[in-house]
Scaffold this motif. Structure first.
Motif, PDB file in Angstrom:
ATOM      1  N   ILE A  83       0.819  -1.213   0.000  1.00 22.04           N
ATOM      2  CA  ILE A  83       0.000   0.000   0.000  1.00 22.04           C
ATOM      3  C   ILE A  83       0.855   1.266   0.000  1.00 22.04           C
ATOM      4  CG2 ILE A  83      -1.880  -1.159   1.191  1.00 22.04           C
ATOM      5  CD1 ILE A  83      -0.998   0.295   3.747  1.00 22.04           C
ATOM      6  N   SER A  84       2.177   1.115  -0.011  1.00 20.90           N
ATOM      7  CA  SER A  84       3.015   2.317  -0.043  1.00 20.90           C
ATOM      8  C   SER A  84       3.055   2.949  -1.428  1.00 20.90           C
ATOM      9  CB  SER A  84       4.436   1.979   0.419  1.00 20.90           C
ATOM     10  OG  SER A  84       5.030   1.045  -0.456  1.00 20.90           O
ATOM     11  N   CYS A  85       2.659   2.193  -2.460  1.00 25.06           N
ATOM     12  CA  CYS A  85       2.607   2.740  -3.808  1.00 25.06           C
ATOM     13  C   CYS A  85       1.551   1.970  -4.601  1.00 25.06           C
ATOM     14  CB  CYS A  85       3.969   2.658  -4.512  1.00 25.06           C
ATOM     15  SG  CYS A  85       4.433   0.993  -4.994  1.00 25.06           S
ATOM     16  N   THR A  86       1.146   2.521  -5.733  1.00 22.71           N
ATOM     17  CA  THR A  86       0.176   1.872  -6.595  1.00 22.71           C
ATOM     18  C   THR A  86       0.892   0.925  -7.559  1.00 22.71           C
ATOM     19  OG1 THR A  86       0.293   3.722  -8.149  1.00 22.71           O
ATOM     20  CG2 THR A  86      -1.409   3.805  -6.440  1.00 22.71           C
ATOM     21  N   ALA A  87       0.078   0.118  -8.243  1.00 29.93           N
ATOM     22  CA  ALA A  87       0.645  -0.882  -9.145  1.00 29.93           C
ATOM     23  C   ALA A  87       0.834  -0.369 -10.561  1.00 29.93           C
ATOM     24  CB  ALA A  87      -0.240  -2.126  -9.178  1.00 29.93           C
ATOM     25  N   GLY A  88       0.434   0.842 -10.850  1.00 28.63           N
ATOM     26  CA  GLY A  88       0.580   1.372 -12.200  1.00 28.63           C
ATOM     27  C   GLY A  88       0.357   2.868 -12.236  1.00 28.63           C
ATOM     28  N   ILE A  89       0.196   3.378 -13.443  1.00 26.55           N
ATOM     29  CA  ILE A  89      -0.023   4.811 -13.662  1.00 26.55           C
ATOM     30  C   ILE A  89      -1.484   5.003 -14.035  1.00 26.55           C
ATOM     31  CG2 ILE A  89       0.642   6.834 -15.000  1.00 26.55           C
ATOM     32  CD1 ILE A  89       3.347   5.495 -15.469  1.00 26.55           C
ATOM     33  N   PHE A  90      -2.227   5.744 -13.227  1.00 25.64           N
ATOM     34  CA  PHE A  90      -3.651   5.973 -13.464  1.00 25.64           C
ATOM     35  C   PHE A  90      -3.825   7.136 -14.450  1.00 25.64           C
ATOM     36  CE2 PHE A  90      -3.509   3.683  -9.545  1.00 25.64           C
ATOM     37  CZ  PHE A  90      -4.653   2.904  -9.536  1.00 25.64           C
ATOM     38  N   ASP A  91      -4.633   6.887 -15.466  1.00 21.05           N
ATOM     39  CA  ASP A  91      -4.929   7.902 -16.473  1.00 21.05           C
ATOM     40  C   ASP A  91      -3.633   8.557 -16.958  1.00 21.05           C
ATOM     41  OD1 ASP A  91      -6.265   9.558 -18.169  1.00 21.05           O
ATOM     42  OD2 ASP A  91      -7.078  10.892 -16.619  1.00 21.05           O
ATOM     43  N   PRO A  92      -2.758   7.790 -17.642  1.00 14.02           N
ATOM     44  CA  PRO A  92      -1.454   8.333 -18.027  1.00 14.02           C
ATOM     45  C   PRO A  92      -1.572   9.503 -18.994  1.00 14.02           C
ATOM     46  CG  PRO A  92      -1.848   6.239 -19.117  1.00 14.02           C
ATOM     47  CD  PRO A  92      -2.963   6.416 -18.133  1.00 14.02           C
ATOM     48  N   TYR A  93      -0.601  10.355 -18.911  1.00 15.15           N
ATOM     49  CA  TYR A  93      -0.541  11.536 -19.777  1.00 15.15           C
ATOM     50  C   TYR A  93      -0.149  11.109 -21.195  1.00 15.15           C
ATOM     51  CZ  TYR A  93       1.314  15.906 -21.717  1.00 15.15           C
ATOM     52  OH  TYR A  93       1.589  16.984 -22.529  1.00 15.15           O
ATOM     53  N   ILE A  94      -0.829  11.656 -22.193  1.00 13.54           N
ATOM     54  CA  ILE A  94      -0.537  11.350 -23.598  1.00 13.54           C
ATOM     55  C   ILE A  94       0.239  12.520 -24.183  1.00 13.54           C
ATOM     56  CG2 ILE A  94      -1.518  10.813 -25.855  1.00 13.54           C
ATOM     57  CD1 ILE A  94      -3.960   9.680 -24.435  1.00 13.54           C
ATOM     58  N   PRO A  95       1.524  12.386 -24.392  1.00 12.13           N
ATOM     59  CA  PRO A  95       2.305  13.517 -24.926  1.00 12.13           C
ATOM     60  C   PRO A  95       1.898  13.827 -26.357  1.00 12.13           C
ATOM     61  CG  PRO A  95       3.715  11.841 -23.919  1.00 12.13           C
ATOM     62  CD  PRO A  95       2.365  11.230 -24.073  1.00 12.13           C
ATOM     63  N   PRO A  96       1.832  15.101 -26.712  1.00 15.66           N
ATOM     64  CA  PRO A  96       1.487  15.465 -28.099  1.00 15.66           C
ATOM     65  C   PRO A  96       2.625  15.122 -29.048  1.00 15.66           C
ATOM     66  CG  PRO A  96       2.053  17.416 -26.838  1.00 15.66           C
ATOM     67  CD  PRO A  96       2.031  16.287 -25.858  1.00 15.66           C
ATOM     68  N   GLU A  97       2.263  14.719 -30.249  1.00 18.49           N
ATOM     69  CA  GLU A  97       3.275  14.336 -31.234  1.00 18.49           C
ATOM     70  C   GLU A  97       4.035  15.575 -31.708  1.00 18.49           C
ATOM     71  OE1 GLU A  97       3.596  11.734 -35.372  1.00 18.49           O
ATOM     72  OE2 GLU A  97       1.658  12.107 -34.394  1.00 18.49           O
ATOM     73  N   GLY A  98       5.343  15.427 -31.756  1.00 19.90           N
ATOM     74  CA  GLY A  98       6.190  16.545 -32.167  1.00 19.90           C
ATOM     75  C   GLY A  98       6.559  17.466 -31.030  1.00 19.90           C
ATOM     76  N   ASP A  99       6.416  17.002 -29.791  1.00 20.06           N
ATOM     77  CA  ASP A  99       6.780  17.835 -28.647  1.00 20.06           C
ATOM     78  C   ASP A  99       8.290  18.083 -28.655  1.00 20.06           C
ATOM     79  OD1 ASP A  99       6.631  19.281 -26.393  1.00 20.06           O
ATOM     80  OD2 ASP A  99       6.189  17.621 -25.029  1.00 20.06           O
ATOM     81  N   ALA A 100       8.680  19.268 -28.247  1.00 22.91           N
ATOM     82  CA  ALA A 100      10.077  19.730 -28.226  1.00 22.91           C
ATOM     83  C   ALA A 100      10.620  19.981 -29.628  1.00 22.91           C
ATOM     84  CB  ALA A 100      10.983  18.742 -27.499  1.00 22.91           C
ATOM     85  N   ARG A 101       9.775  19.875 -30.656  1.00 22.58           N
ATOM     86  CA  ARG A 101      10.198  20.178 -32.019  1.00 22.58           C
ATOM     87  C   ARG A 101       9.384  21.318 -32.629  1.00 22.58           C
ATOM     88  NH1 ARG A 101      10.606  13.999 -34.494  1.00 22.58           N
ATOM     89  NH2 ARG A 101      12.144  13.223 -32.978  1.00 22.58           N
ATOM     90  N   LEU A 102       8.105  21.405 -32.205  1.00 23.97           N
ATOM     91  CA  LEU A 102       7.231  22.447 -32.740  1.00 23.97           C
ATOM     92  C   LEU A 102       7.286  23.681 -31.858  1.00 23.97           C
ATOM     93  CD1 LEU A 102       4.108  20.279 -33.656  1.00 23.97           C
ATOM     94  CD2 LEU A 102       5.935  21.056 -35.179  1.00 23.97           C
ATOM     95  N   SER A 103       7.288  24.818 -32.466  1.00 22.10           N
ATOM     96  CA  SER A 103       7.280  26.071 -31.732  1.00 22.10           C
ATOM     97  C   SER A 103       5.851  26.420 -31.306  1.00 22.10           C
ATOM     98  CB  SER A 103       7.861  27.189 -32.598  1.00 22.10           C
ATOM     99  OG  SER A 103       7.749  28.441 -31.942  1.00 22.10           O
ATOM    100  N   THR A 104       5.724  27.088 -30.177  1.00 17.80           N
ATOM    101  CA  THR A 104       4.394  27.481 -29.709  1.00 17.80           C
ATOM    102  C   THR A 104       3.781  28.575 -30.570  1.00 17.80           C
ATOM    103  OG1 THR A 104       5.471  29.023 -28.183  1.00 17.80           O
ATOM    104  CG2 THR A 104       4.889  26.844 -27.328  1.00 17.80           C
ATOM    105  N   LEU A 105       4.605  29.233 -31.398  1.00 16.93           N
ATOM    106  CA  LEU A 105       4.088  30.272 -32.282  1.00 16.93           C
ATOM    107  C   LEU A 105       3.514  29.700 -33.569  1.00 16.93           C
ATOM    108  CD1 LEU A 105       6.968  32.886 -31.881  1.00 16.93           C
ATOM    109  CD2 LEU A 105       4.783  32.797 -30.658  1.00 16.93           C
ATOM    110  N   SER A 106       3.831  28.448 -33.895  1.00 19.38           N
ATOM    111  CA  SER A 106       3.300  27.853 -35.112  1.00 19.38           C
ATOM    112  C   SER A 106       1.848  27.443 -34.907  1.00 19.38           C
ATOM    113  CB  SER A 106       4.149  26.639 -35.519  1.00 19.38           C
ATOM    114  OG  SER A 106       4.087  25.644 -34.512  1.00 19.38           O
ATOM    115  N   ARG A 107       1.194  27.076 -36.000  1.00 20.22           N
ATOM    116  CA  ARG A 107      -0.227  26.723 -35.928  1.00 20.22           C
ATOM    117  C   ARG A 107      -0.445  25.423 -35.158  1.00 20.22           C
ATOM    118  NH1 ARG A 107      -4.201  26.160 -41.250  1.00 20.22           N
ATOM    119  NH2 ARG A 107      -6.148  25.795 -40.074  1.00 20.22           N
ATOM    120  N   GLU A 108       0.364  24.409 -35.471  1.00 18.57           N
ATOM    121  CA  GLU A 108       0.223  23.126 -34.770  1.00 18.57           C
ATOM    122  C   GLU A 108       0.607  23.248 -33.296  1.00 18.57           C
ATOM    123  OE1 GLU A 108       2.478  20.287 -36.868  1.00 18.57           O
ATOM    124  OE2 GLU A 108       1.191  20.282 -38.652  1.00 18.57           O
TER     125      GLU A 108
END
Length: 315
Positions: A83-108
């Motif tokens: 009970i000190s930790c869970t057995a997995g990751i609940f509702d895992p985060y889905i990283p967006p495709e192209g992260d760290a490559r696309l600029s926030t100023l672009s449309r995508e």
């Protein structure tokens, strides 16, 4: 008294002999077979059913044992739970495709940013629950703490300090980090952060009961690291100590928020589906050397590596 008794016995003996002589002609007198008396062995209360009996079920041995007066011991299938930790990751985060490559100023890049803002409503509710049990939790100062835990955990892994590693990673993450590291040497170092780490996802799930809460915070970390893996003979298997690489990771930190003595630990990593494949590990093979006599030295320049013999395969 002795003389008349003796005469009587002699007369009986003579009469018996005469009867046997007269019956010898029509009766085949042979030596009788030895008499075998079966001795009762140990009584078996439960006899297992023979192999191949029709309509054999699992209840038959138990029914026979009950009829014999024996009681089957009940088998308990127990699973250890931590009970000190869970057995997995609940509702895992889905990283967006192209992260760290696309600029926030672009449309995508702007589309990805708006989707993250829409999904942040559940994270805000989870952060409120975490702050109810941990008033010192802050999304601005937590990334630095999580990055420090990440660095200390990997340094403990390179030094094979199990006690310190257990205090920095959860029981779910420990076997994933130590699997396959036996008889190997790990060289790892953290060079610099290319982007400041930030919290991108938060959840506060419960386990067993509604009041048993756990805090899971996903951290986005873009950094430059050095990794080199050697086998037990000192040969390089993976990476390089001279060439740092840019690494984009999504770390999941977890804490048992109900426990007042709980601490944040590394729980796992989220690998997106669009991530490039990892570099394969170079397998090393032992080449047999020449047989040296006592007192001889090995000359590597004059030694020729033996080539494998050609094998003719017949159809």
């Amino acid at each position: 008294m002795a003389v008349p008794l003796r005469r009587t016995l002699i007369a009986l003996h003579r009469a018996t002999c005469n009867n046997l002589k007269s019956a010898d002609g029509w009766v085949d007198v042979r030596q009788p077979h030895p008499l075998v008396v079966p001795v009762r062995g140990k009584k078996r209360h439960f006899i297992p059913p023979a192999v191949g009996i029709k309509e054999k079920t699992k209840a038959d041995p138990e029914a026979r044992a009950r009829a014999a007066g024996l009681v089957f011991r009940q088998q308990y299938v127990e699973r250890s739970i931590n009970i000190s930790c869970t057995a997995g990751i609940f509702d895992p985060y889905i990283p967006p495709e192209g992260d760290a490559r696309l600029s926030t100023l672009s449309r995508e890049g702007l589309k990805q940013r708006t989707e993250q803002l829409r999904q942040s409503a559940a994270s805000q509710l989870a952060i409120r629950k975490i702050k109810e049990h941990d008033p010192l939790f802050n999304t601005k100062t937590f990334p630095e703490l999580a990055q420090d835990i990440f660095i200390q955990a990997h340094m403990a892994l390179t030094q094979f300090n199990k006690e310190k590693l257990h205090s920095l990673v959860t029981e779910r993450c420990y076997p994933e980090m130590t699997r396959g590291n036996r008889l190997k040497t790990i060289r790892w170092s953290f060079v610099e952060s290319l982007e400041p780490p930030r919290v991108v996802h938060a959840r506060c799930p419960d386990m067993v009961t509604k009041t048993n809460l756990y805090g899971q915070v996903t951290l986005r970390m873009h950094s430059r690291q050095i990794l080199a893996l050697y086998d037990r003979f000192g040969r390089l298997l993976l990476g390089s100590e001279d060439e740092p690489k840019d690494v984009l990771e999504y770390l999941v930190m977890e804490r048992h928020v109900v426990n007042p003595y709980g601490r944040w630990r590394l729980h796992g990593k989220i690998v997106p589906a669009w991530a490039p494949p990892k570099d394969p590990i170079t397998k090393t093979v032992l080449i047999p050397g020449p047989k040296l006599k006592p007192g001889e030295d090995f000359d590597a320049l004059q030694f020729e590596v033996p080539k494998p013999q050609s094998v003719q395969w017949s159809k």
